[in-house]
Motif scaffolding. Structure first.
Motif, PDB file in Angstrom:
ATOM      1  N   UNK A  29       0.580  -1.294  -0.002  1.00  0.00           N
ATOM      2  CA  UNK A  29      -0.377  -0.127  -0.028  1.00  0.00           C
ATOM      3  C   UNK A  29       0.866   1.005  -0.149  1.00  0.00           C
ATOM      4  N   UNK A  30       2.235   1.417   0.235  1.00  0.00           N
ATOM      5  CA  UNK A  30       3.109   2.364   0.047  1.00  0.00           C
ATOM      6  C   UNK A  30       3.725   2.320  -1.360  1.00  0.00           C
ATOM      7  N   UNK A  31       3.670   3.977  -1.721  1.00  0.00           N
ATOM      8  CA  UNK A  31       5.042   3.666  -2.981  1.00  0.00           C
ATOM      9  C   UNK A  31       5.879   4.899  -2.076  1.00  0.00           C
ATOM     10  N   UNK A  32       6.907   4.489  -2.817  1.00  0.00           N
ATOM     11  CA  UNK A  32       8.546   5.250  -2.633  1.00  0.00           C
ATOM     12  C   UNK A  32       9.007   5.615  -4.284  1.00  0.00           C
ATOM     13  N   UNK A  33       9.966   7.110  -4.381  1.00  0.00           N
ATOM     14  CA  UNK A  33      10.475   7.479  -3.117  1.00  0.00           C
ATOM     15  C   UNK A  33       9.175   8.524  -2.190  1.00  0.00           C
ATOM     16  N   UNK A  34      10.165   8.892  -1.107  1.00  0.00           N
ATOM     17  CA  UNK A  34       8.959   9.506   0.015  1.00  0.00           C
ATOM     18  C   UNK A  34      10.419  11.038   0.059  1.00  0.00           C
ATOM     19  N   UNK A  35       9.857  12.158   0.096  1.00  0.00           N
ATOM     20  CA  UNK A  35      10.438  12.757  -0.534  1.00  0.00           C
ATOM     21  C   UNK A  35      10.750  13.684   1.372  1.00  0.00           C
ATOM     22  N   UNK A  36      12.131  14.249   1.899  1.00  0.00           N
ATOM     23  CA  UNK A  36      12.366  14.457   2.771  1.00  0.00           C
ATOM     24  C   UNK A  36      11.261  13.858   4.341  1.00  0.00           C
ATOM     25  N   UNK A  37      12.756  13.915   5.159  1.00  0.00           N
ATOM     26  CA  UNK A  37      12.272  12.992   7.055  1.00  0.00           C
ATOM     27  C   UNK A  37      10.848  13.296   7.078  1.00  0.00           C
ATOM     28  N   UNK A  38      10.840  14.542   7.383  1.00  0.00           N
ATOM     29  CA  UNK A  38       9.030  14.928   8.193  1.00  0.00           C
ATOM     30  C   UNK A  38       7.646  13.989   7.216  1.00  0.00           C
ATOM     31  N   UNK A  39       7.490  14.037   6.058  1.00  0.00           N
ATOM     32  CA  UNK A  39       6.706  12.981   5.808  1.00  0.00           C
ATOM     33  C   UNK A  39       6.793  11.849   6.427  1.00  0.00           C
ATOM     34  N   UNK A  40       6.859  10.529   6.189  1.00  0.00           N
ATOM     35  CA  UNK A  40       6.941   9.657   6.952  1.00  0.00           C
ATOM     36  C   UNK A  40       5.999   9.998   8.302  1.00  0.00           C
ATOM     37  N   UNK A  41       4.789   9.278   8.610  1.00  0.00           N
ATOM     38  CA  UNK A  41       4.286   9.515   9.919  1.00  0.00           C
ATOM     39  C   UNK A  41       5.004   8.650  10.710  1.00  0.00           C
ATOM     40  N   UNK A  42       4.112   7.973  12.177  1.00  0.00           N
ATOM     41  CA  UNK A  42       4.835   6.646  12.974  1.00  0.00           C
ATOM     42  C   UNK A  42       4.484   5.679  12.110  1.00  0.00           C
ATOM     43  N   UNK A  43       3.013   5.707  11.891  1.00  0.00           N
ATOM     44  CA  UNK A  43       2.448   4.654  11.725  1.00  0.00           C
ATOM     45  C   UNK A  43       3.229   3.801  10.336  1.00  0.00           C
ATOM     46  N   UNK A  44       3.892   5.753   8.841  1.00  0.00           N
ATOM     47  CA  UNK A  44       4.974   4.998   8.103  1.00  0.00           C
ATOM     48  C   UNK A  44       6.450   4.032   8.914  1.00  0.00           C
ATOM     49  N   UNK A  45       6.864   4.356   9.532  1.00  0.00           N
ATOM     50  CA  UNK A  45       8.400   4.470  10.500  1.00  0.00           C
ATOM     51  C   UNK A  45       7.874   2.732  10.783  1.00  0.00           C
ATOM     52  N   UNK A  46       6.916   2.585  11.070  1.00  0.00           N
ATOM     53  CA  UNK A  46       6.376   1.305  11.935  1.00  0.00           C
ATOM     54  C   UNK A  46       6.415   0.317  10.478  1.00  0.00           C
ATOM     55  N   UNK A  47       5.598   0.061   9.462  1.00  0.00           N
ATOM     56  CA  UNK A  47       5.377  -0.105   8.465  1.00  0.00           C
ATOM     57  C   UNK A  47       6.713  -0.537   7.933  1.00  0.00           C
ATOM     58  N   UNK A  48       7.817   0.346   7.062  1.00  0.00           N
ATOM     59  CA  UNK A  48       8.584  -0.012   6.893  1.00  0.00           C
ATOM     60  C   UNK A  48       9.393  -0.851   7.924  1.00  0.00           C
ATOM     61  N   UNK A  49       9.379  -0.832   8.971  1.00  0.00           N
ATOM     62  CA  UNK A  49      10.297  -1.537   9.598  1.00  0.00           C
ATOM     63  C   UNK A  49       9.583  -3.146   9.653  1.00  0.00           C
ATOM     64  N   UNK A  50       8.462  -2.942   9.440  1.00  0.00           N
ATOM     65  CA  UNK A  50       8.280  -4.211   9.904  1.00  0.00           C
ATOM     66  C   UNK A  50       8.018  -5.061   8.960  1.00  0.00           C
ATOM     67  N   UNK A  51       8.499  -4.866   7.749  1.00  0.00           N
ATOM     68  CA  UNK A  51       8.171  -5.305   5.593  1.00  0.00           C
ATOM     69  C   UNK A  51       9.773  -5.275   5.886  1.00  0.00           C
ATOM     70  N   UNK A  52      10.648  -4.230   6.049  1.00  0.00           N
ATOM     71  CA  UNK A  52      11.848  -4.653   5.800  1.00  0.00           C
ATOM     72  C   UNK A  52      12.903  -4.910   6.942  1.00  0.00           C
ATOM     73  N   UNK A  53      12.489  -4.880   8.160  1.00  0.00           N
ATOM     74  CA  UNK A  53      13.803  -5.818   9.256  1.00  0.00           C
ATOM     75  C   UNK A  53      13.185  -6.503  10.403  1.00  0.00           C
ATOM     76  N   UNK A  54      12.126  -6.412  10.886  1.00  0.00           N
ATOM     77  CA  UNK A  54      11.204  -6.808  11.235  1.00  0.00           C
ATOM     78  C   UNK A  54      10.892  -9.421  11.198  1.00  0.00           C
ATOM     79  N   UNK A  55      10.331  -7.967   9.533  1.00  0.00           N
ATOM     80  CA  UNK A  55       9.723  -9.371   8.790  1.00  0.00           C
ATOM     81  C   UNK A  55      11.203 -10.665   8.409  1.00  0.00           C
ATOM     82  N   UNK A  56      12.397  -9.689   8.870  1.00  0.00           N
ATOM     83  CA  UNK A  56      13.656 -11.026   8.633  1.00  0.00           C
ATOM     84  C   UNK A  56      14.249 -11.504   9.402  1.00  0.00           C
ATOM     85  N   UNK A  57      14.080 -10.141  10.934  1.00  0.00           N
ATOM     86  CA  UNK A  57      14.787 -10.651  12.033  1.00  0.00           C
ATOM     87  C   UNK A  57      13.418 -12.583  12.432  1.00  0.00           C
TER      88      UNK A  57
END
Length: 268
Positions: free
Chosen positions: A93-121
């Protein structure tokens, strides 16, 4: 070169397209048995069907899914020798690139880490006991050059991949003496669905720059990223690196980062 992968059991995540599809096809061609994990199959993955390939449908952002995929490999093929954590990039449900640090909110950060880090862990946590029971194994985590060279785009993605690199080093140190090698492959920009799909990176950059989407992939993106080769990377080039790293022929390679970046990283 015989990579000596005949009858080894591999689990490949994100296997239905792009790099994951190329990795799956390459391991099959080398004689491995593959559990191909993705949310859904694809015509290209279906074309590889045979007794040495089983597709497991899984949403890896579900905390239970990675362990379930490993359990499927044990049930179907009797164990796990190889784990390739390839799933990553934009969360569902996400499209990249996203521009700028202020663009992603907490939910975006959580989703990104779930998919790209936690799933591998979670997949690694499930696979290691199985590998230890078989006397060892090989794990490759597919990261990104953005972990080494972050910028003002995709800040959350870069951070998640940097975390994955750190996990790789730690795992290699802990489990290398027990026969489990853990390495990273870090691609630069690869010509995959991330770029080519409708609303993907090519369309987003084209809209921002006021140019044609094909021109983005053929010239603008390689120029912007200072790619020495002048082109985006082919998925097969990443798959070849992964296949070599999981092979016993790389038996003394662990804790390493293998760069496939078209010359994007310039530092020593």
């Amino acid at each position: 070169m015989d990579l000596r992968l005949s009858d080894r059991v591999a689990v490949v995540t994100g296997a239905s397209k792009g790099m994951g599809l190329a990795i799956t096809a390459t391991l099959l061609s080398e004689g491995a048995k593959v559990i191909a994990v993705s949310r859904k199959s694809s015509p290209e993955l279906d074309a590889l069907a045979g007794p040495r390939l089983v597709h497991v449908s899984a949403d890896l952002t579900n905390p239970e899914a990675p362990a379930s995929a490993i359990a499927s490999a044990v049930e179907v093929f009797g164990g796990v020798d190889i784990l390739v954590n390839n799933a990553g990039g934009p969360p569902p449900g996400t499209s990249l690139p996203r521009f700028g640090f202020l663009t992603p909110d907490d939910a975006d950060w959580r989703d990104m880490f779930e998919f790209n880090l936690f799933s591998a862990v979670r997949a690694i946590r499930a696979a290691i006991p199985v590998m230890l029971g078989r006397g060892g194994g090989a794990i490759v985590n597919v990261s990104s050059t953005l972990a080494r060279q972050p910028g003002a785009m995709n800040v959350d993605y870069s951070a998640a991949k940097a975390g994955l690199n750190a996990v790789t080093k730690s795992l290699s140190e802990e489990f290398g003496p027990q026969g489990i090698r853990v390495n990273t492959v870090s691609p630069g920009p690869v010509r995959t669905d991330w770029w080519t799909k409708d609303g993907g990176a090519a369309d987003i950059i084209a809209a921002s720059a006021g140019i044609d989407r094909d021109a983005v992939m053929d010239s603008a993106a390689p120029e912007m990223m200072r790619l020495t080769t002048g082109r985006l990377i082919d998925p097969q080039e990443v798959a070849d690196a992964v296949a070599l790293l999981v092979s016993p022929r790389s038996g003394s390679t662990t804790g390493a980062e293998y760069i496939v970046d078209a010359g994007a990283l310039k530092e020593l």
